[in-house]
Design a protein around this motif. Sequence first.
Motif, short mmCIF file in Angstrom:
data_model
loop_
_atom_site.label_atom_id
_atom_site.label_comp_id
_atom_site.label_asym_id
_atom_site.label_seq_id
_atom_site.Cartn_x
_atom_site.Cartn_y
_atom_site.Cartn_z
N SER A 164 5.30 -7.86 -3.65
CA SER A 164 3.98 -8.19 -4.20
C SER A 164 3.92 -9.71 -4.29
O SER A 164 4.82 -10.36 -4.82
N SER A 223 7.24 -0.09 -9.43
CA SER A 223 6.35 -0.61 -8.39
C SER A 223 6.29 -2.13 -8.55
O SER A 223 6.15 -2.64 -9.66
N GLY A 258 1.13 -0.90 4.65
CA GLY A 258 -0.03 -0.70 3.78
C GLY A 258 -0.11 -1.87 2.80
O GLY A 258 0.91 -2.45 2.43
N ILE A 259 -1.33 -2.22 2.43
CA ILE A 259 -1.53 -3.33 1.50
C ILE A 259 -2.41 -2.86 0.35
O ILE A 259 -3.48 -2.28 0.57
N LEU A 260 -1.94 -3.10 -0.85
CA LEU A 260 -2.72 -2.75 -2.04
C LEU A 260 -2.95 -4.03 -2.83
O LEU A 260 -2.01 -4.63 -3.34
N GLN A 304 11.77 1.22 -4.72
CA GLN A 304 10.61 1.47 -5.58
C GLN A 304 10.58 2.95 -5.92
O GLN A 304 10.60 3.79 -5.02
N ASP A 363 -5.13 -1.88 7.11
CA ASP A 363 -3.96 -1.10 7.54
C ASP A 363 -3.48 -1.64 8.87
O ASP A 363 -4.29 -2.00 9.73
N LYS A 416 8.12 4.36 -7.91
CA LYS A 416 6.74 4.84 -8.08
C LYS A 416 5.78 3.92 -7.34
O LYS A 416 4.86 3.36 -7.93
N GLY A 417 6.06 3.73 -6.06
CA GLY A 417 5.20 2.84 -5.26
C GLY A 417 3.79 3.39 -5.20
O GLY A 417 3.58 4.59 -5.06
N ARG A 418 2.82 2.50 -5.32
CA ARG A 418 1.41 2.93 -5.35
C ARG A 418 0.69 2.47 -4.11
O ARG A 418 0.93 1.39 -3.59
N GLY A 419 -0.24 3.34 -3.65
CA GLY A 419 -1.06 2.98 -2.50
C GLY A 419 -2.52 2.89 -2.92
O GLY A 419 -2.85 3.00 -4.10
N ILE A 466 2.53 -5.36 -0.60
CA ILE A 466 2.69 -5.04 0.82
C ILE A 466 3.92 -4.16 1.04
O ILE A 466 5.03 -4.49 0.57
N GLY A 467 3.73 -3.07 1.71
CA GLY A 467 4.85 -2.22 2.09
C GLY A 467 4.92 -2.19 3.61
O GLY A 467 3.91 -1.97 4.27
N PHE A 487 9.26 -3.93 0.30
CA PHE A 487 8.34 -3.71 -0.82
C PHE A 487 8.17 -5.05 -1.53
O PHE A 487 9.09 -5.51 -2.21
N ARG A 525 -3.07 6.87 -4.11
CA ARG A 525 -2.03 7.55 -3.33
C ARG A 525 -0.68 6.96 -3.70
O ARG A 525 -0.60 5.93 -4.36
#
Length: 241
Positions: free
Chosen positions: A56, A11, A109-111, A34, A98, A36-39, A128-129, A54, A43
């Motif tokens: 950051s 990630s 999506g943004i984490l 990625q 979102d 193991k991309g994380r949300g 950011i994905g 993908f 999630r």
Amino acid sequence: MKVIRLEEIDSTNTYAKTHMENLEDKTVIHALRQTKGRGRFNRTWIDLGSDNLFISIVLKPDKKYSNILPNITQYACVVLCRILEKYGVNPKIKWPNDVMIDGTRKISGILSETVIQSGEIEGIIIGIGVNLNSNIENVKAIPDRIATSLNIEIGKSVDMDSFLQEFLTEFFDSYDKFLNLGFNYIKKEYLSKNCFLRKDLKVQVLNEVKCGYARDITNEGELILEQSNKEDLVLTIGDIL
Ligand code: BTN
């Protein structure tokens, strides 16, 4: 700005967290794949293939800006809408960050994660994905949400490097203005693109579901829910269900 390009990583956010100490302000981690991309809310963010985005962004703003850090994800999603509009689609924002095409199909999506070291903020990570190139079967297989990708929306493939370049240029061109003005810099634009206000909503807030009428957004980017007892509930975090 510096871009670190990776072929494959678990990630980009995890990478940024692990290397935070050695990363300069305004470093962008960009991975082609990625695993193991994380949300948000634990999630997962599914990898739809190497032509999707993908990234950051690592930011280390001065302490005097700490009150507007929670709004950086909202700034990022406004910038993303600006770029998506150039591609001819109609992006809408679902609070807090979102991006939904026509308000119904999630494209991005943004984490955001804050890294604390010895009680001080060492930096923040804006992960950011963006679904840029996928096929209908793969986006349909995404659990829990109706998703889409830019190529499906515009009927042709999207050049990932150009999209990334346009996004980062826009993000950093207005970044200082955002730091100085905070949410007020984007409030009008954020509101004009919203798809959640003046609706009855259910919002997951930690372990509870809050219900109410989405009346407005505060000057700090919080959601004001008018509850059935007419009292306002001001939410700083949550997930609209
Ligand atoms: C969400 O909608 O829940 C946020 C998804 C964020 C996904 C991006 S992809 C790049 C970065 N690295 C991660 O592991 N997550 C973010």
